[in-house]
Design an enzyme around this catalytic site. Structure first.
Site, PDB file in Angstrom:
ATOM      1  N   VAL A  57       0.829  -1.210   0.000  1.00 31.39           N
ATOM      2  CA  VAL A  57       0.000   0.000   0.000  1.00 31.39           C
ATOM      3  C   VAL A  57       0.861   1.258   0.000  1.00 31.39           C
ATOM      4  O   VAL A  57       0.633   2.184  -0.797  1.00 31.39           O
ATOM      5  CB  VAL A  57      -0.954  -0.001   1.211  1.00 31.39           C
ATOM      6  CG1 VAL A  57      -1.709   1.327   1.300  1.00 31.39           C
ATOM      7  CG2 VAL A  57      -1.950  -1.159   1.103  1.00 31.39           C
ATOM      8  N   ARG A  64       2.865  -4.091  12.057  1.00 31.55           N
ATOM      9  CA  ARG A  64       3.109  -5.536  12.163  1.00 31.55           C
ATOM     10  C   ARG A  64       1.849  -6.181  11.633  1.00 31.55           C
ATOM     11  O   ARG A  64       0.778  -6.051  12.228  1.00 31.55           O
ATOM     12  CB  ARG A  64       3.372  -5.963  13.606  1.00 31.55           C
ATOM     13  CG  ARG A  64       3.745  -7.456  13.727  1.00 31.55           C
ATOM     14  CD  ARG A  64       4.033  -7.839  15.179  1.00 31.55           C
ATOM     15  NE  ARG A  64       4.692  -9.150  15.258  1.00 31.55           N
ATOM     16  CZ  ARG A  64       4.042 -10.305  15.457  1.00 31.55           C
ATOM     17  NH1 ARG A  64       2.729 -10.309  15.598  1.00 31.55           N
ATOM     18  NH2 ARG A  64       4.711 -11.439  15.535  1.00 31.55           N
ATOM     19  N   SER A  72      -7.681  -1.575   9.718  1.00 34.19           N
ATOM     20  CA  SER A  72      -8.100  -2.853   9.139  1.00 34.19           C
ATOM     21  C   SER A  72      -9.573  -3.098   9.415  1.00 34.19           C
ATOM     22  O   SER A  72     -10.093  -2.713  10.482  1.00 34.19           O
ATOM     23  CB  SER A  72      -7.273  -4.001   9.730  1.00 34.19           C
ATOM     24  OG  SER A  72      -7.836  -5.260   9.389  1.00 34.19           O
ATOM     25  N   TYR A  74      -4.207  -9.115  16.038  1.00 32.62           N
ATOM     26  CA  TYR A  74      -3.970  -8.046  15.065  1.00 32.62           C
ATOM     27  C   TYR A  74      -5.106  -7.031  15.089  1.00 32.62           C
ATOM     28  O   TYR A  74      -4.882  -5.815  15.175  1.00 32.62           O
ATOM     29  CB  TYR A  74      -3.824  -8.656  13.673  1.00 32.62           C
ATOM     30  CG  TYR A  74      -3.733  -7.647  12.552  1.00 32.62           C
ATOM     31  CD1 TYR A  74      -2.600  -6.857  12.387  1.00 32.62           C
ATOM     32  CD2 TYR A  74      -4.783  -7.493  11.642  1.00 32.62           C
ATOM     33  CE1 TYR A  74      -2.514  -5.933  11.352  1.00 32.62           C
ATOM     34  CE2 TYR A  74      -4.698  -6.575  10.610  1.00 32.62           C
ATOM     35  CZ  TYR A  74      -3.568  -5.802  10.465  1.00 32.62           C
ATOM     36  OH  TYR A  74      -3.488  -4.892   9.438  1.00 32.62           O
TER      37      TYR A  74
END
Length: 317
Positions: A15, A73, A116, A142
């Protein structure tokens, strides 16, 4: 007049690098690429060293007006850390907040955080997409780390006045894509029979061109400040439809076996691969109507065009 500077972290990644190339083409903004190692952007724009995991590493933000933070990460299928959440927090929460505080002190006007869709959750009921205003429900380390970073950024914005914009993409694909999407391309090209011919789910994806276009709009649109945006191609596909259209883009016919979804689910779950079942059989849809209402934004790249671009790059390489 000097073009405003925009620093892009993670500029070696899928990205971040695509965003820097887009800004170089637009020529209205002077991109600064923050990277952790060698980059092919060297010589094309200003490049600065930056390691999100290193507490001593902070980029020079002199005259930078906007930071687009794409470094992270990333989610991994086979986690090896003993305490995965602690590892994600160290980089995605502590590292992000360290950078954002540095940005606020340095006079950066706006901080755009590439988060996300996992902040919303892992799956949706068919026809009931996630919305930006939904209560977050992250399930894995995550997603939890991304949510915690979002909350920390909002608090920092409230105390410093630095504008924060959050963008939550689902799976991103396009020329140069790696990981699971690249595996799909390889399987399709080789004609590997896949038991995915009868999956009636719906999943939102986003082409790299559409994600980058939304980020560019958020760099200077006054109404973007303080908002969270979900992003997609605006067309949701079943796994079966995705594979057939990928096959068409590759110039081959998808070799799909019509195994009932319940049987596929049972077999893979028994084998201990529940995460794979989720990606293949569950629905994950997002509602992007807010983007048009607030920013006047709709995805400029259609799905079939994006797939042709992705497949063409794959075949060339």
């Amino acid at each position: 007049m000097t073009a405003p500077k925009v620093l892009v972290t993670g500029a070696r990644g899928f990205v971040g690098e695509a965003l820097v190339f887009r800004l170089l083409l637009d020529k209205k903004i002077s991109p600064v690429a923050a990277v952790r190692g060698p980059t092919r952007l060297q010589g094309l724009c200003q490049v600065v060293a930056f390691d999100l995991a290193d507490a001593q590493s902070l980029p020079d933000l002199s005259n930078v007006s906007v930071v687009v933070h794409a470094a992270a990460r990333v989610h991994v299928m086979n986690e090896t850390a003993n305490d995965a959440l602690a590892e994600f927090r160290k980089v995605n929460v502590e590292g992000t907040l360290r950078l954002a505080r540095h940005a606020a002190v340095s006079g950066v006007r706006r901080f755009i955080y590439i988060s996300s869709i996992k902040v919303n959750g892992e799956r949706t009921a068919l026809g009931h997409p996630f919305k930006a205003q939904d209560v977050p429900a992250p399930l894995d380390p995550y997603g939890l780390s991304k949510h915690e970073a979002e909350e920390a950024l909002k608090e920092l914005s409230a105390s410093t006045g630095m504008e924060v914009v959050i963008i939550r993409p689902p799976l991103v694909y396009g020329p140069g894509v790696k990981a699971n999407f690249l595996s799909l391309l390889r399987w399709m090209q080789r004609g590997v029979p896949l038991p995915l011919g009868a999956i009636n789910n719906r999943r939102s994806l986003v082409a790299i061109g559409n994600l980058i276009d939304l980020i560019v709009v958020c760099i200077d649109h006054p109404a973007a400040s303080g908002n969270t945006f979900l992003v997609s191609d605006g067309e949701d596909l079943s796994t079966t439809q995705l594979l057939r259209r990928l096959g068409a883009a590759l110039g081959t016919k998808a070799c799909l076996l019509s195994v009932p979804a319940w049987l596929l689910n049972l077999v893979i779950t028994v084998s201990g691969k529940r995460a794979i079942v989720s990606r293949l059989c569950d629905s994950l849809q997002v509602d992007i109507s807010k983007n048009n209402e607030i920013l006047g934004w709709t995805p400029p790249v259609k799905v079939d065009r994006a797939m042709r671009q992705t497949a063409g790059h794959f075949l060339e390489r």
